[in-house]
Scaffold this active site. Structure first.
Site, mmCIF file in Angstrom:
data_model
loop_
_atom_site.group_PDB
_atom_site.id
_atom_site.type_symbol
_atom_site.label_atom_id
_atom_site.label_comp_id
_atom_site.label_asym_id
_atom_site.label_seq_id
_atom_site.Cartn_x
_atom_site.Cartn_y
_atom_site.Cartn_z
ATOM 1 N N LEU A 1 -22.730 2.427 -39.850
ATOM 2 C CA LEU A 1 -22.522 2.394 -38.341
ATOM 3 C C LEU A 1 -21.541 1.628 -38.042
ATOM 4 C CD1 LEU A 1 -23.544 2.589 -35.584
ATOM 5 C CD2 LEU A 1 -25.352 0.748 -36.064
ATOM 6 N N GLY B 1 -17.952 0.384 -31.978
ATOM 7 C CA GLY B 1 -16.262 0.557 -31.397
ATOM 8 C C GLY B 1 -15.375 1.409 -32.316
ATOM 9 N N TYR C 1 -12.828 -16.489 -26.027
ATOM 10 C CA TYR C 1 -12.621 -15.465 -27.510
ATOM 11 C C TYR C 1 -12.671 -16.571 -28.680
ATOM 12 C CZ TYR C 1 -10.404 -11.902 -30.160
ATOM 13 O OH TYR C 1 -10.240 -10.902 -31.022
#
Ligand code: NAP
Length: 252
Positions: A7, A10, A156
């Site tokens: 899996l 994105g 971020y």
């Protein structure tokens, strides 16, 4: 032999697609997720199928509370097994703002997508692997921003530093279950995410920011992920793999 299943969050463009392509070439079947509708990502999915993989697309926002279950159940229904989770999906702040100016909304969006999402998706995937007694592998795509300060995208940096700790936490918890966990830490990679700062990084790379004077590519990261997925680092769980062209080598 039954093909193994990964899996990749994105996995329809950028670094995630680079990882999915590398895995498809090595005989993996793939579940990939993203926020766009399947019709919009059909070219990427067809490209992966062209490399020989059976590909299942799941539309999901990894920051949503229901997504860990939706994704793992989707994989279970289609493939009945999960051998590898690549926690790749992530976002940059919509606007780069100095930490004296940045807004709480941006902080919440970035932390929700880049840290909370993969943390709880890992929990759901790990439960599935443990239940099936799978000697699986979990990979976190963090960033050089886990250790390098950028004052105009503090949220971020914090999300990636947190992801680095998440990788260590899961490595410790899952070692006894026979599941390996790695953090892959890219530097400056040519994708949609970095398109807006291309000229700036062209200049910095030209001035020697990276030891290897070029942009990184999604394929560079994909090759590192495929190496880990193959089991080529069998005695290294919990470690950080840098894919940054030497950017973080300290120099005087
Ligand atoms: N590019 C770099 O220089 C660089 C460097 C270090 C680390 N990274 C990290 O590498 C990862 C991939 O970056 P990238 O440059 O490939 O980015 P990108 O080109 O912007 O692609 C991001 C991918 O993540 C998916 N995504 C975004 N938000 C999502 C969400 N809430 N739920 C599910 N999927 C979501 C996107 O899906 P859709 O296609 O459906 O929008 C897309 O497939 C990120 O975690 C990023 O922080 C990037």
């Amino acid at each position: 032999m039954e093909r193994r299943v990964a899996l990749v969050t994105g996995g329809t463009r950028g670094i995630g697609l680079g990882c999915a392509e590398a895995l498809a070439r090595e005989g993996w079947n793939l579940a990939v997720c993203g926020v766009r509708a399947e019709a919009e990502v059909r070219d990427s999915l067809d490209g992966l199928r062209g490399l020989g993989a059976e590909v299942h697309y799941l539309q999901a926002d990894i920051g949503d509370d229901g997504s860990p279950r939706l994704l793992t159940e989707g994989v279970r229904d289609r493939f009945r097994r999960l051998d590898l989770l690549v926690n790749n999906a992530g976002v940059a702040p919509k606007e780069r703002k100095d930490i004296l100016e940045a807004a709480p909304e941006s902080y919440d969006r970035v932390l929700r997508t880049n840290l909370r999402g993969p943390y709880f998706l890992t929990q759901a995937a790990a439960r599935f692997m443990v239940e099936r007694k799978t000697a699986g592998c979990i990979i976190f795509i963090s960033s050089m921003s886990a250790s390098v300060v950028s004052l105009n995208r503090g949220e971020y940096c914090i999300s990636k530093a947190g992801l680095s700790m998440a990788s260590q936490l899961w490595a410790v918890r899952l070692a006894e279950e026979g599941i390996s966990v790695f953090e892959v830490r890219p530097g400056i990679i040519h994708t949609d995410m970095t398109a807006a700062v291309k000229e700036k990084y062209d200049r910095l790379i030209g001035q020697g920011l990276t030891l290897q004077k070029r942009w990184g590519t999604p394929a560079d990261v994909g090759r590192a992920v495929a190496m880990l997925a193959r089991g080529d680092l069998p005695y290294s769980t919990g470690q950080v793999i840098l894919v940054d062209g030497g950017l973080t080598v300290q120099r005087l």
